[in-house]
Write a protein that holds these residues in place. Structure first.
Motif, PDB file in Angstrom:
ATOM      1  N   UNK A   1       2.356  -7.320  67.340  1.00 41.60           N
ATOM      2  CA  UNK A   1       1.733  -7.972  66.269  1.00 41.60           C
ATOM      3  C   UNK A   1       1.955  -7.506  65.042  1.00 41.60           C
ATOM      4  N   UNK A   2       1.894  -6.328  64.886  1.00 45.90           N
ATOM      5  CA  UNK A   2       2.306  -5.342  63.634  1.00 45.90           C
ATOM      6  C   UNK A   2       3.862  -5.635  63.436  1.00 45.90           C
ATOM      7  N   UNK A   3       4.918  -5.479  64.243  1.00 42.40           N
ATOM      8  CA  UNK A   3       6.107  -5.749  63.968  1.00 42.40           C
ATOM      9  C   UNK A   3       6.441  -7.161  63.395  1.00 42.40           C
ATOM     10  N   UNK A   4       5.663  -8.220  64.005  1.00 39.64           N
ATOM     11  CA  UNK A   4       5.837  -9.541  63.425  1.00 39.64           C
ATOM     12  C   UNK A   4       5.353  -9.733  62.062  1.00 39.64           C
ATOM     13  N   UNK A   5       4.314  -8.935  61.611  1.00 37.68           N
ATOM     14  CA  UNK A   5       3.830  -8.851  60.376  1.00 37.68           C
ATOM     15  C   UNK A   5       4.540  -8.187  59.281  1.00 37.68           C
ATOM     16  N   UNK A   6       5.471  -7.328  59.974  1.00 29.77           N
ATOM     17  CA  UNK A   6       6.256  -6.310  58.694  1.00 29.77           C
ATOM     18  C   UNK A   6       7.635  -7.217  58.511  1.00 29.77           C
ATOM     19  N   UNK A   7       7.854  -8.518  58.501  1.00 32.57           N
ATOM     20  CA  UNK A   7       8.981  -9.147  58.108  1.00 32.57           C
ATOM     21  C   UNK A   7       9.220  -9.075  56.894  1.00 32.57           C
ATOM     22  N   UNK A   8      10.400  -9.020  56.174  1.00 37.49           N
ATOM     23  CA  UNK A   8      10.609  -8.639  55.021  1.00 37.49           C
ATOM     24  C   UNK A   8      11.259  -9.972  54.259  1.00 37.49           C
ATOM     25  N   UNK A   9      11.199 -10.087  53.114  1.00 36.89           N
ATOM     26  CA  UNK A   9      11.755 -11.134  52.275  1.00 36.89           C
ATOM     27  C   UNK A   9      13.097 -10.540  51.840  1.00 36.89           C
ATOM     28  N   UNK A  10      14.219 -10.825  51.969  1.00 34.19           N
ATOM     29  CA  UNK A  10      15.503 -10.807  51.624  1.00 34.19           C
ATOM     30  C   UNK A  10      16.184 -11.638  50.994  1.00 34.19           C
ATOM     31  N   UNK A  11      16.873 -11.166  50.028  1.00 33.12           N
ATOM     32  CA  UNK A  11      17.685 -12.123  49.320  1.00 33.12           C
ATOM     33  C   UNK A  11      19.173 -11.568  49.288  1.00 33.12           C
ATOM     34  N   UNK A  12      20.077 -12.262  49.691  1.00 33.93           N
ATOM     35  CA  UNK A  12      21.477 -11.949  49.499  1.00 33.93           C
ATOM     36  C   UNK A  12      22.063 -12.692  48.488  1.00 33.93           C
TER      37      UNK A  12
ATOM     38  N   UNK B   1      26.117 -19.062  41.097  1.00 34.89           N
ATOM     39  CA  UNK B   1      25.169 -18.042  41.578  1.00 34.89           C
ATOM     40  C   UNK B   1      24.603 -18.664  42.854  1.00 34.89           C
ATOM     41  N   UNK B   2      24.495 -17.672  43.767  1.00 30.62           N
ATOM     42  CA  UNK B   2      23.931 -18.121  44.970  1.00 30.62           C
ATOM     43  C   UNK B   2      23.167 -17.118  45.672  1.00 30.62           C
ATOM     44  N   UNK B   3      21.893 -17.216  46.059  1.00 29.57           N
ATOM     45  CA  UNK B   3      20.812 -16.756  46.835  1.00 29.57           C
ATOM     46  C   UNK B   3      20.882 -17.325  48.152  1.00 29.57           C
ATOM     47  N   UNK B   4      21.006 -16.405  49.182  1.00 30.22           N
ATOM     48  CA  UNK B   4      20.521 -16.646  50.433  1.00 30.22           C
ATOM     49  C   UNK B   4      19.263 -15.972  51.034  1.00 30.22           C
ATOM     50  N   UNK B   5      18.115 -16.854  51.077  1.00 32.80           N
ATOM     51  CA  UNK B   5      16.908 -16.199  51.323  1.00 32.80           C
ATOM     52  C   UNK B   5      16.486 -16.266  52.822  1.00 32.80           C
ATOM     53  N   UNK B   6      16.231 -15.047  53.259  1.00 31.24           N
ATOM     54  CA  UNK B   6      15.450 -15.009  54.588  1.00 31.24           C
ATOM     55  C   UNK B   6      14.176 -14.147  54.526  1.00 31.24           C
ATOM     56  N   UNK B   7      13.415 -14.600  55.535  1.00 31.73           N
ATOM     57  CA  UNK B   7      12.345 -13.977  56.082  1.00 31.73           C
ATOM     58  C   UNK B   7      12.230 -13.387  57.410  1.00 31.73           C
ATOM     59  N   UNK B   8      12.585 -12.239  57.556  1.00 30.71           N
ATOM     60  CA  UNK B   8      12.728 -11.768  59.176  1.00 30.71           C
ATOM     61  C   UNK B   8      14.213 -12.504  59.533  1.00 30.71           C
ATOM     62  N   UNK B   9      14.372 -13.006  60.571  1.00 31.10           N
ATOM     63  CA  UNK B   9      15.405 -13.628  60.991  1.00 31.10           C
ATOM     64  C   UNK B   9      15.606 -15.391  60.651  1.00 31.10           C
TER      65      UNK B   9
ATOM     66  N   UNK C   1      11.309 -21.707  49.482  1.00 24.29           N
ATOM     67  CA  UNK C   1      10.925 -20.668  48.517  1.00 24.29           C
ATOM     68  C   UNK C   1      10.003 -21.432  47.631  1.00 24.29           C
ATOM     69  N   UNK C   2       8.915 -20.619  47.145  1.00 22.62           N
ATOM     70  CA  UNK C   2       8.202 -21.096  45.841  1.00 22.62           C
ATOM     71  C   UNK C   2       9.127 -21.163  44.641  1.00 22.62           C
ATOM     72  N   UNK C   3      10.026 -20.122  44.776  1.00 22.49           N
ATOM     73  CA  UNK C   3      10.696 -20.048  43.418  1.00 22.49           C
ATOM     74  C   UNK C   3      11.947 -19.199  43.581  1.00 22.49           C
TER      75      UNK C   3
ATOM     76  N   UNK D   1      19.249 -25.315  53.063  1.00 23.12           N
ATOM     77  CA  UNK D   1      19.293 -24.667  54.170  1.00 23.12           C
ATOM     78  C   UNK D   1      19.046 -23.088  54.151  1.00 23.12           C
ATOM     79  N   UNK D   2      18.154 -22.766  53.252  1.00 24.53           N
ATOM     80  CA  UNK D   2      18.025 -21.150  53.045  1.00 24.53           C
ATOM     81  C   UNK D   2      19.072 -20.698  51.818  1.00 24.53           C
TER      82      UNK D   2
END
Length: 141
Positions: free
Chosen positions: A30-41, A56-64, A70-72, A96-97
């Motif tokens: 459960x802790x591992x699931x909660x430790x997902x990171x918001x990543x932006x390429x 300008x392009x941002x690819x947004x991921x949360x975990x996999x 996204x809110x913004x 598509x993210x």
């Protein structure tokens, strides 16, 4: 008789420790699931010409998982050394993210930019730079 009681207590103790260990493993999952990171390429070309439209392009991921809601995602750019005179533009959600916006620079220089991104109650703002033309403006010479 004492040996049997001692062995029984030892077996009981081992059983309790094993049960506690299983609970800890589930807790770690459960802790591992909660430790997902918001990543932006944040994808920006290194160089461009004056008056050339760039994306300008941002690819947004949360975990996999790609974040399609996204809110913004807002891009902010400025000429290097002049951050107080920045320009902000909203991105287009491509569904598509990926989030993108087109921008054109009218003067040579080095420009820095952020991709302000808020999603899943987290905020991140990766920074990139781009060289327009030769990278020098009249002010920098």
């Amino acid at each position: 008789m004492r040996i049997k009681i001692g062995i029984s207590m030892f077996v009981l103790l081992i059983g309790l420790l094993a049960a506690c260990g299983n609970g800890t493993e589930n807790g770690n999952e459960q802790e591992t699931d909660e430790l997902k990171m918001l990543e932006v390429e944040f994808q920006v070309p290194d160089k461009a010409n004056i008056s050339e439209t760039i994306e300008l392009k941002a690819i947004v991921t949360y975990g996999d998982e790609r974040v399609t809601d996204a809110d913004e995602v807002e891009f902010e750019y400025w000429e290097k050394g002049n951050e107080e005179d920045s320009t902000k533009i909203k991105s287009n959600n491509n569904g598509d993210g990926t989030y993108s916006a087109d921008v054109t620079f009218d003067t040579e220089g080095i420009y820095e930019m952020y991709a302000h991104t808020t999603a899943r109650d987290l905020h991140t703002m990766p920074k990139k730079s781009i060289t327009i033309g030769e990278g020098t403006s009249d002010d920098q010479e």
